[in-house]
Enzyme design. Structure first.
Site, PDB file in Angstrom:
ATOM      1  N   ASP A   1       0.872  -1.160   0.000  1.00  0.00           N
ATOM      2  CA  ASP A   1       0.000   0.000   0.000  1.00  0.00           C
ATOM      3  C   ASP A   1       0.919   1.222   0.000  1.00  0.00           C
ATOM      4  OD1 ASP A   1      -2.411   1.608   0.478  1.00  0.00           O
ATOM      5  OD2 ASP A   1      -1.518   1.930   2.448  1.00  0.00           O
TER       6      ASP A   1
ATOM      7  N   ASP B   1      -1.373  -0.783   6.202  1.00  0.00           N
ATOM      8  CA  ASP B   1      -1.548  -0.304   7.571  1.00  0.00           C
ATOM      9  C   ASP B   1      -2.951   0.204   7.857  1.00  0.00           C
ATOM     10  OD1 ASP B   1      -1.502   1.964   6.029  1.00  0.00           O
ATOM     11  OD2 ASP B   1      -0.232   3.120   7.394  1.00  0.00           O
TER      12      ASP B   1
ATOM     13  N   ASP C   1      -6.831  -1.834   3.680  1.00  0.00           N
ATOM     14  CA  ASP C   1      -5.876  -2.866   3.277  1.00  0.00           C
ATOM     15  C   ASP C   1      -6.259  -4.251   3.795  1.00  0.00           C
ATOM     16  OD1 ASP C   1      -4.190  -0.896   2.103  1.00  0.00           O
ATOM     17  OD2 ASP C   1      -3.369  -0.442   4.073  1.00  0.00           O
TER      18      ASP C   1
END
Length: 637
Positions: free
Chosen positions: A334, A532, A536
């Site tokens: 990400d 995080d 996600d």
């Protein structure tokens, strides 16, 4: 009475918190009983020793025996739990209580750790549910609003959402303008300006203005609920390694039990052994064929690797994830908060030639200091880093979606987008620097006075330096790196190039991240995911191995298989090297233990090995593979 009620409520809650760990307590307690039994046996208290061994059998083996019996009945398939129990009973029948009890202890301990890990991994759903609003303000026909449960809402209901509240349902704005924090959905930290007819998502946060919205989707169809469902479905999918283990288990147990069954009768008729010898040899076979060394071939090395990882700031949630990390061929990241800082910073500041740099920056920062927008806060922080500390209070007028307007010394100052300050002037300022900055993936804020464009500030979510080093380390290990981001194509391309990423995929929502993750899994089979945020979580659960940053959301931490406690991406490469070393050790142990078991079985058929020698060979091989596995404690990978 009320005090008594509180204690009554707390007591079951405390007992309930201990219940998930009862299997571990039983395994450890059985280990203590084995030590006591062994000590009594050494002191010639045989009867008492046997009693303690029996207690260790019952307490340590109850959970696995129950699990094995229930699975055998339900699936009509024998399993390794049954074999371990039979092997322990067989060893006790021929007088080797210690070996049988230790066998029970090792298997019970590994089962308890597996149960703990499984219970831990399911908590992310409750974390997700906490972020789902439970109540909403429904607008009545007379203009008043009533607080109702979200479950009582219907399609078409008009809802009032005040600043600081979460959007209770998917819908669209009817009236009002605001900035919405959509990080729970997109993962991007910069709020999105919303006005009439714009779409809203449940679970996102209304930051600045009161709005009226219309509910357009049922609760079970919201994007937030889809994220929860994606996590659930992804966790239910078994890895290829797990499927192989389950297939191997049934075949191994059947082979051993059939062989022992034949051993109890055929040698008497075919080889002329007497019944005592036949039964004795069958029990020796059951003991030497029990997979003690095979269990020890994996568990000590795995636990040592997990301990090594913990000391290095890497938390593995189970041994299977170590195996998957060792096989990893690609890893997806990400962007926001993982590869980048997650907060925009000022990278460039340009001032018109007739103006003083610090004076102009002071004027801009004074205006931006009155706003709580992340870009405004970044400019204010930049001004302070340049030595501008005293920013006077100033009355400004907020132009939602465009910028700010202020009057200083009877002069109107505009701060904001190119469209707000005159787009043509903005793009011609400083020889057209705005276009070049946009190509670098930067957001540009302009300040205009009565003479024209006075200044331009470029802001960007910068790539973490340690992220660049981590990418290089992973690439040196032959692992492909991919970036998944909700950013537009241009910004994603710039960030990917700066970070050194092999491939990037832009404009990703949670469900599209899962789609791309599944495509990567089809191509590479073993794929990691680093994230995080809540958005996600589905991709983390879909990946073969999910890595979460230690400072990330609870949902990401609970969904992931590996947690980087210090937010250090370079630890991923360390985890890969450590996992590959563990796999080499495990393969060595498996080959060695199977070879020893094969030699002992053949020697038993040839009547070369008696029970004491068989136990020495069997337990000796177990000790050797444990010592080999403990090499994983060495942090020099």
């Amino acid at each position: 009475m009320s005090t008594i009620q509180i204690h009554e409520d707390e007591k079951p809650s405390f007992l309930k918190s201990l219940l998930p760990h009862i299997e571990l307590f039983a395994a450890l307690f059985s280990g203590g009983l084995i030590l006591v039994a062994w000590g009594l046996g050494r002191s010639d208290y045989e009867t008492a020793s046997i009693v303690f061994y029996l207690l260790a059998f019952v307490i340590g083996g109850f959970a696995k025996a129950k699990e094995g019996l229930e699975a055998t009945i339900q699936e009509k398939e024998l399993n390794v739990e049954m074999l371990m129990i039979l092997a322990a009973i067989g060893s006790s029948i021929i007088g080797y209580w210690t070996e049988g009890a230790i066998l029970i202890f090792i298997f019970a301990l590994s089962g308890a750790l597996e149960t703990y890990t499984m219970n831990k991994s399911r908590k992310e759903i409750s974390s997700l549910m906490k972020l789902q609003p439970e109540e909403a303000w429904r607008l009545n026909s007379d203009g008043s609003s009533t607080r109702v449960s979200v479950s009582d809402l219907f399609l078409g209901d008009q809802l009032v959402v005040r600043p600081g509240e979460r959007i209770p349902a998917d819908g669209k704005i009817i009236s009002g303008t605001t900035a919405i924090d959509e990080s729970a959905i997109s993962g991007e930290s910069i709020p999105v300006f919303k006005q009439s007819t714009d779409e809203l998502f449940a679970g996102t946060v209304n930051i600045s203005g009161a709005i009226t919205m219309e509910m357009t989707k049922a609760n079970e169809d919201t994007l937030f609920q889809k994220i929860i469902n994606l996590v659930l479905s992804a966790q239910d999918e078994k890895s290829p390694a797990q499927q192989f283990i389950e297939r191997f288990e049934g075949r191994y147990v059947k082979l051993v039990l059939v062989t022992v069954g034949l051993m109890m009768f055929l040698p008497h008729y075919l080889l002329g052994w007497d019944w005592n010898t036949t039964f004795y040899r069958a029990m020796v076979l059951l003991v030497v064929a029990s997979p003690c060394a095979l269990v020890a071939a994996i568990m000590p090395a795995t636990l040592a690797a997990i301990s090594n990882g913990a000391k290095s700031g890497i938390l593995f949630k189970g041994g299977m994830h170590l195996e998957n990390v060792s096989e990893m061929k690609a890893i997806a990241f990400d962007k926001t908060g993982t590869l980048t800082q997650g907060k925009p910073i000022v990278t460039d500041f340009f001032v018109r030639e007739d103006l003083d740099y610090l004076t102009t920056l002071t004027t801009l920062a004074t205006i931006e200091a009155q706003s709580n927008h992340p870009l405004a806060q970044a400019i204010t922080s930049y001004a302070k880093s340049e030595g501008i500390d005293q920013l006077p209070l100033l009355h400004i007028e907020d132009k939602p979606g465009f910028g700010l307007q202020a009057i200083i010394d009877e002069q109107t100052i505009l701060v904001g987008k190119p469209e707000f300050v005159n787009k043509e002037d903005a793009f011609s300022f400083y020889d057209g620097i705005a276009a070049a900055l946009a190509d670098e993936g930067k957001t540009v804020i302009f300040m205009r006075d009565e003479k024209g464009i006075a200044a331009a500030a470029a802001l960007k979510d910068t790539v973490r330096e340690e992220a660049k080093d981590a990418i290089k380390l992973l690439q040196s290990l032959g692992i492909k790196t991919v970036m998944l981001t909700g950013d537009n194509e241009k910004t994603a391309k710039v960030i990917a190039k700066e970070a050194g990423i092999d491939q990037y995929i832009a404009e990703c929502l949670p469900e599209t991240k899962v789609k791309h993750m599944k495509e990567l899994l089809e191509e590479h089979k073993f794929v990691g995911m680093v994230g995080d945020g809540i958005n996600d979580a589905p991709a983390l659960a879909t990946a073969t191995t999910g890595f979460a940053m230690g400072e990330g959301t609870d949902v990401a931490l609970e969904t992931a298989d590996v947690v980087l406690m210090k937010n250090d991406l370079s630890k991923i490469a360390y985890a890969v090297k450590m996992s590959r070393k563990m796999q080499r050790i495990v393969k060595q142990n498996i080959v060695f233990s199977i070879s020893i078991i094969a030699v002992l079985i053949i020697s038993n058929f040839l009547q070369v090995v008696d029970l004491p020698l068989g136990v020495i060979g069997h337990e000796g091989s177990t000790i050797l593979v444990i010592l080999n596995g403990l090499r994983m404690l060495n942090r020099n990978i």
